[in-house]
Design a protein around this motif. Structure first.
Motif, PDB file in Angstrom:
ATOM      1  N   ILE A 209       0.836  -1.208   0.000  1.00  0.00           N
ATOM      2  CA  ILE A 209       0.000   0.000   0.000  1.00  0.00           C
ATOM      3  C   ILE A 209       0.866   1.250   0.000  1.00  0.00           C
ATOM      4  O   ILE A 209       0.621   2.193  -0.750  1.00  0.00           O
ATOM      5  CB  ILE A 209      -0.969   0.001   1.204  1.00  0.00           C
ATOM      6  CG1 ILE A 209      -2.074  -1.038   0.982  1.00  0.00           C
ATOM      7  CG2 ILE A 209      -1.572   1.381   1.433  1.00  0.00           C
ATOM      8  CD1 ILE A 209      -2.961  -1.266   2.195  1.00  0.00           C
ATOM      9  N   TYR A 210       1.896   1.265   0.834  1.00  0.00           N
ATOM     10  CA  TYR A 210       2.720   2.466   0.960  1.00  0.00           C
ATOM     11  C   TYR A 210       3.872   2.540  -0.034  1.00  0.00           C
ATOM     12  O   TYR A 210       4.274   3.633  -0.422  1.00  0.00           O
ATOM     13  CB  TYR A 210       3.274   2.579   2.381  1.00  0.00           C
ATOM     14  CG  TYR A 210       2.239   3.051   3.361  1.00  0.00           C
ATOM     15  CD1 TYR A 210       1.735   4.336   3.297  1.00  0.00           C
ATOM     16  CD2 TYR A 210       1.746   2.209   4.335  1.00  0.00           C
ATOM     17  CE1 TYR A 210       0.771   4.777   4.179  1.00  0.00           C
ATOM     18  CE2 TYR A 210       0.785   2.639   5.239  1.00  0.00           C
ATOM     19  CZ  TYR A 210       0.308   3.927   5.151  1.00  0.00           C
ATOM     20  OH  TYR A 210      -0.649   4.358   6.022  1.00  0.00           O
TER      21      TYR A 210
ATOM     22  N   GLY B 153      -3.394   0.932  -3.037  1.00  0.00           N
ATOM     23  CA  GLY B 153      -2.771   1.802  -2.047  1.00  0.00           C
ATOM     24  C   GLY B 153      -2.460   3.176  -2.579  1.00  0.00           C
ATOM     25  O   GLY B 153      -2.532   4.166  -1.853  1.00  0.00           O
TER      26      GLY B 153
ATOM     27  N   VAL C 234      -6.372   2.731   6.074  1.00  0.00           N
ATOM     28  CA  VAL C 234      -5.389   1.810   5.490  1.00  0.00           C
ATOM     29  C   VAL C 234      -5.504   0.444   6.155  1.00  0.00           C
ATOM     30  O   VAL C 234      -5.395  -0.593   5.485  1.00  0.00           O
ATOM     31  CB  VAL C 234      -3.961   2.387   5.599  1.00  0.00           C
ATOM     32  CG1 VAL C 234      -2.931   1.371   5.150  1.00  0.00           C
ATOM     33  CG2 VAL C 234      -3.839   3.660   4.780  1.00  0.00           C
TER      34      VAL C 234
END
Length: 182
Positions: A45-46, A89, A102
């Motif tokens: 995601i990041y 993400g 998240v």
């Protein structure tokens, strides 16, 4: 990838696998909650789909080699989870999702990954894996992943933002930006 980023990734994966085997697995048995899969998803995601895929495949293959089911199944499922997490993400981080948002996204992807993994193992005839069990555990896995995500998301976000392990990213300059003018 720099040496410190690789060392951080290896340390994170080994820590997640050890915590899974020694603490989380026995505490959540028979529900197939997976801290390493959640770690792959949050990193995806990041950090994006490329890193999510690479970390997912490497982590899944390491987990496969320590299990009794066919090698490569977790690697392929977690590779797909890292890819999906990286693609979704980008949308989540652009919209400014906080820790809870998240964590919820990671929980949904974690439950889906667990369900797909269970179905694939059932199709391959792995012992104790059935389609009914894979579908039965979707909600408990999702809820547990959501709780774990509240702990994992800030940790991963802060580690990825640390100067020593952050990858250099080019910054775009906006025309007319007050900081750029002066």
């Amino acid at each position: 990838m720099t040496g410190s980023r690789i060392a951080s990734a290896v340390a994170g994966v080994i820590t997640a696998l050890l915590l899974q085997a020694s603490l989380l697995g026995p505490l959540t048995f028979p529900v197939p909650v997976s801290l390493p899969a959640l770690l792959v998803i949050v990193v995806g995601i990041y950090a994006g789909p490329g890193i999510g895929m690479a970390l997912g495949f490497a982590t899944g293959l390491l987990a496969d080699l320590g299990s009794d089911h066919p090698a490569g199944v977790q690697a392929l499922c977690w590779l797909a989870a890292g890819l999906a997490a990286g693609m979704l993400g980008g949308l989540a981080t652009q919209r400014g999702y906080g820790t809870r948002g998240v964590a919820a996204l990671a929980a949904l992807l974690g439950a889906a990954t667990s369900g797909v993994l269970g179905l694939v193992l059932a199709i391959l005839g792995s012992h104790a894996a059935t389609a009914v069990l894979a579908l039965t555990y979707l909600i408990p896995v999702g809820l547990t992943d959501a709780l774990l995500g509240l702990l994992v998301v800030p940790l991963v976000r802060n580690l990825l933002r640390a100067q020593g392990i952050r990858s250099p990213r080019p910054t775009a300059r906006l025309i007319g930006n007050a900081d750029a003018l002066g």
